[in-house]
Design an enzyme around this catalytic site. Structure first.
Site, mmCIF file in Angstrom:
data_model
loop_
_atom_site.group_PDB
_atom_site.id
_atom_site.type_symbol
_atom_site.label_atom_id
_atom_site.label_comp_id
_atom_site.label_asym_id
_atom_site.label_seq_id
_atom_site.Cartn_x
_atom_site.Cartn_y
_atom_site.Cartn_z
ATOM 1 N N ARG A 102 50.287 -54.119 -10.862
ATOM 2 C CA ARG A 102 49.489 -55.346 -10.846
ATOM 3 C C ARG A 102 48.648 -55.417 -9.571
ATOM 4 N NH1 ARG A 102 47.677 -59.390 -14.178
ATOM 5 N NH2 ARG A 102 48.211 -61.490 -13.488
ATOM 6 N N THR A 379 41.970 -57.711 -22.417
ATOM 7 C CA THR A 379 43.062 -56.979 -21.788
ATOM 8 C C THR A 379 43.325 -55.913 -22.804
ATOM 9 O OG1 THR A 379 44.014 -58.808 -20.540
ATOM 10 C CG2 THR A 379 45.562 -57.155 -21.275
ATOM 11 N N THR A 397 44.741 -54.498 -17.582
ATOM 12 C CA THR A 397 43.687 -55.500 -17.702
ATOM 13 C C THR A 397 42.782 -55.583 -16.484
ATOM 14 O OG1 THR A 397 43.294 -57.817 -18.304
ATOM 15 C CG2 THR A 397 45.043 -57.415 -16.716
ATOM 16 N N ASP A 421 44.444 -65.620 -12.073
ATOM 17 C CA ASP A 421 45.804 -65.770 -12.601
ATOM 18 C C ASP A 421 46.739 -66.457 -11.603
ATOM 19 O OD1 ASP A 421 45.544 -64.895 -15.181
ATOM 20 O OD2 ASP A 421 46.241 -62.855 -14.807
ATOM 21 N N SER A 450 51.527 -62.992 -14.289
ATOM 22 C CA SER A 450 50.905 -62.439 -15.500
ATOM 23 C C SER A 450 51.662 -62.898 -16.745
ATOM 24 C CB SER A 450 50.952 -60.915 -15.422
ATOM 25 O OG SER A 450 50.503 -60.340 -16.616
ATOM 26 N N SER A 451 50.998 -62.795 -17.889
ATOM 27 C CA SER A 451 51.671 -63.013 -19.174
ATOM 28 C C SER A 451 51.832 -61.705 -19.943
ATOM 29 C CB SER A 451 50.850 -63.972 -20.042
ATOM 30 O OG SER A 451 50.683 -65.202 -19.396
HETATM 31 O O1 DON Z 1 47.926 -60.912 -16.686
HETATM 32 C C1 DON Z 1 47.586 -61.771 -17.477
HETATM 33 O O2 DON Z 1 48.362 -62.490 -18.039
HETATM 34 C C2 DON Z 1 46.122 -61.926 -17.812
HETATM 35 N N1 DON Z 1 45.332 -61.457 -16.723
HETATM 36 C C3 DON Z 1 45.838 -61.203 -19.076
HETATM 37 C C4 DON Z 1 44.418 -61.360 -19.505
HETATM 38 C C5 DON Z 1 44.202 -61.104 -20.930
HETATM 39 O O3 DON Z 1 45.094 -60.810 -21.670
HETATM 40 C C6 DON Z 1 42.818 -61.284 -21.394
HETATM 41 N N2 DON Z 1 42.731 -61.015 -22.769
HETATM 42 N N3 DON Z 1 42.688 -60.759 -23.777
#
Ligand code: DON
Length: 569
Positions: A102, A379, A397, A421, A450-451
């Site tokens: 990350r 992502t 991502t 984020d 993050s998710s």
């Molecule tokens: O880490 C995360 O949760 C976000 N930065 C993820 C971004 C994302 O999934 C964008 N889309 N589709």
């Protein structure tokens, strides 16, 4: 090769006998089948790159590294070397682990860096332009994976990406459209126009695009290892870009970046071992809470996407996302109460006040000005299994599509906008409508919450499923539904991926759903229970692999919503 849709009769589904059996005699939708290896990714060319590595004797981790680099070229909206991600792995001998690559906040980042003098959030500052970028982790991540798990030389894993960038490749219709739609933003955001991305007229399907500067950067990485990115010419180009554009990332920030091996989050759902990402992702914790929360309920009896099933899942989601906002952040900086959050009695206690007939209101818990979820998000997730049964589950991502929209001039790659984020101000929703507080406040060197939920599932000590998707805050609930679709609702992997999805995240207090997720009776039942429903055109773009009991691999990529493609052999 485009994902093949194979229609088979229900008897084939007897292969899936370790799951709840499909009972109806009907045609079933099955993904791409392979006996020796499978790669499921967001782009057909990247999947082919991974397959070639497997065929020439590379293992799942070699293929995953090659796919990450290839995606940085052919899928630049999310594939990256200027972003970060997570690997969850399970080797054929049962060893499991997770790598956190990350992004990190630069050394001079501060908790109020996106606020004006009145303490208000400055719109767009954490999402667009140089200041939105965290220190990238992907290149260091790939070297860490290679060091521990790889088998082929790194040069061989980088070469396909270098060739694609230098020799050009054909755009898909979707990729051409994305570049056309983002052209004006590229011109506004960049200090030096990224001419290779700008067509004089418009991009069309099958136009050839080149990334010469990126080819040179990848070649420096091939020749100098991680220093080809974090030091020397590439680092110099990044720092110069920061200076031209008002960013704060320094040479020291780049030199100091290091990906970290973490203990994955594990738990058991109805006899299946779930292995998922630990903090700084909220994904594994939230997924485990969701699965343990739903475990006592008879969702199979209630039916897929029936009102009772959706209501109960949404009520659990409401509670889990409230926990996320308060308790989760980078565990290197904040004391995340991991064991407590995952304890069975805590989760069951938390779900004990769910009313089967009526929604709970999210209102009293935290107030925040919740922004609508944006449409253009990027992502990417990919899943790889090799002939030994080694599995890699990677979500990576830049955050938003093309990250902060800044290409490092002369180096040819996009920088992320991952700083968004963080919780830029307590209770202020980020681009996914997610709120947070102290646990996820900005600090120098900290990783933003993050998710992303790269996940692996095993049954009886054997690999069963590799799962993941993009989608910001909706990643967790898409992974959740996809797992339940297979384990409880008896779907094939492809059916589970294709199935219409819904999402709820505590705030905003509503249920998002794909256009045909619910029939009209379900809509009125859910509305009757007090749920506010809101349609979203698309939820989830999964790339998953299911191991059938005979050892066949079913690769299931979301070719219904995007270009995602599984290839196997
Ligand atoms: O880490 C995360 O949760 C976000 N930065 C993820 C971004 C994302 O999934 C964008 N889309 N589709």
């Amino acid at each position: 090769m485009k994902a093949k849709l194979i229609l088979v009769l229900a008897f084939l589904l007897t292969f899936l006998s370790c799951q709840e059996k499909a009972t109806k005699e009907e045609e079933r939708v099955v993904g791409v089948l392979g006996q020796n290896g499978m790669v499921a990714s967001a782009h057909p060319i990247a999947s082919e790159v991974g397959l070639e590595i497997l065929k020439k004797g590379g293992n799942a981790y070699d293929a995953a590294i090659a796919v990450q680099f290839a995606l940085a070229v052919v899928y630049p909206g999310a594939g990256n070397i200027g972003g970060g991600g997570f690997l969850v792995y399970r080797k054929s001998d049962g060893e499991i682990g997770a790598l956190d690559y990350r992004e990190k906040a630069p050394g001079s980042a501060g908790r109020d860096m996106y606020l004006d003098e009145n303490g208000e959030v400055i719109k767009g500052k954490s999402t667009r332009g140089h200041l939105a970028a965290g220190v990238p982790g992907s290149v260091d991540g790939m070297f860490k994976i290679h060091e521990k798990l790889g088998s082929l030389p790194m040069e061989e894993l980088l070469q396909p990406a270098i060739d694609l960038a230098a020799n050009g490749f054909l755009l898909t219709e979707r990729e051409a459209g994305k570049l056309n739609r983002t052209k004006e933003t590229f011109l506004e955001t960049n200090t030096v126009a990224p001419t290779n991305l700008i067509s004089d007229s418009v991009w069309h399907e099958n136009d050839t695009i080149y990334y010469k500067d990126l080819a040179a950067t990848l070649t420096r990485i091939k020749e100098n290892g991680r220093d080809g990115f974090y030091a020397g010419e590439t680092a110099k180009l990044i720092v110069e870009e920061m200076e031209r554009g008002g960013g704060i990332m320094t040479e020291e920030d780049l030199a100091a970046y290091s990906a970290v091996w973490r203990e994955p989050v594990t738990g058991v759902y109805k006899g299946h071992k779930v292995i998922s990402m630990s903090p700084p992702s909220s994904g594994g914790v939230a997924l485990m809470q969701l699965l343990k929360g739903i475990e006592p309920f008879d969702i199979k009896g209630w039916g897929h996407n029936s009102a009772q099933t959706v209501h109960t899942m949404v009520e659990i989601e409401r509670r889990v996302y409230a926990d996320r906002a308060t308790h989760l952040g980078d565990a290197d900086f904040y004391d995340v109460p991991l064991e407590g959050l995952l304890a069975d009695n805590y989760i069951q206690g938390r779900m004990s006040d769910i009313d089967p007939d009526k929604k709970t209101s999210s209102e009293d818990v935290v107030a925040g000005d919740v922004v609508p979820l944006p449409e253009s998000l990027e992502t990417t997730h990919f899943s790889v299994v090799d002939k030994e049964g080694n599995a890699a589950s990677i979500t990576t991502t830049l955050n938003g599509g093309f990250g902060c929209k800044v290409v490092v001039a002369g180096a040819g790659f996009f920088l992320n906008n991952e700083m968004d984020d963080f919780s830029v101000k307590p209770g202020h929703p980020n681009m996914f409508g997610l709120v947070g507080g102290e646990a996820n406040a900005i600090q120098p060197g900290k990783r933003m919450l993050s998710s992303m939920t790269p996940t692996i599932i095993e049954k009886d000590g054997k690999l069963l499923m590799v799962v993941g998707t993009p989608g910001g805050s909706t990643i967790i609930t898409s992974v959740y539904q996809t797992i339940l679709n297979v384990l409880d609702h008896g779907m094939t992997m492809q059916e589970a991926v294709n199935a219409q999805k819904f999402h709820s995240q505590w705030l905003p207090d509503m249920v998002f759903h794909e256009p045909t997720a619910f029939d009209s009776t379900t809509v009125s039942q859910l509305t009757g229970m007090g749920h506010e429903l809101k349609e979203r055109s698309s939820l989830g773009r999964m790339d998953c692999i299911l191991v059938w009991p005979d050892g066949s691999l079913e690769g299931a990529s979301d070719f219904t919503r995007a270009d995602n493609t599984s290839v196997g052999y």
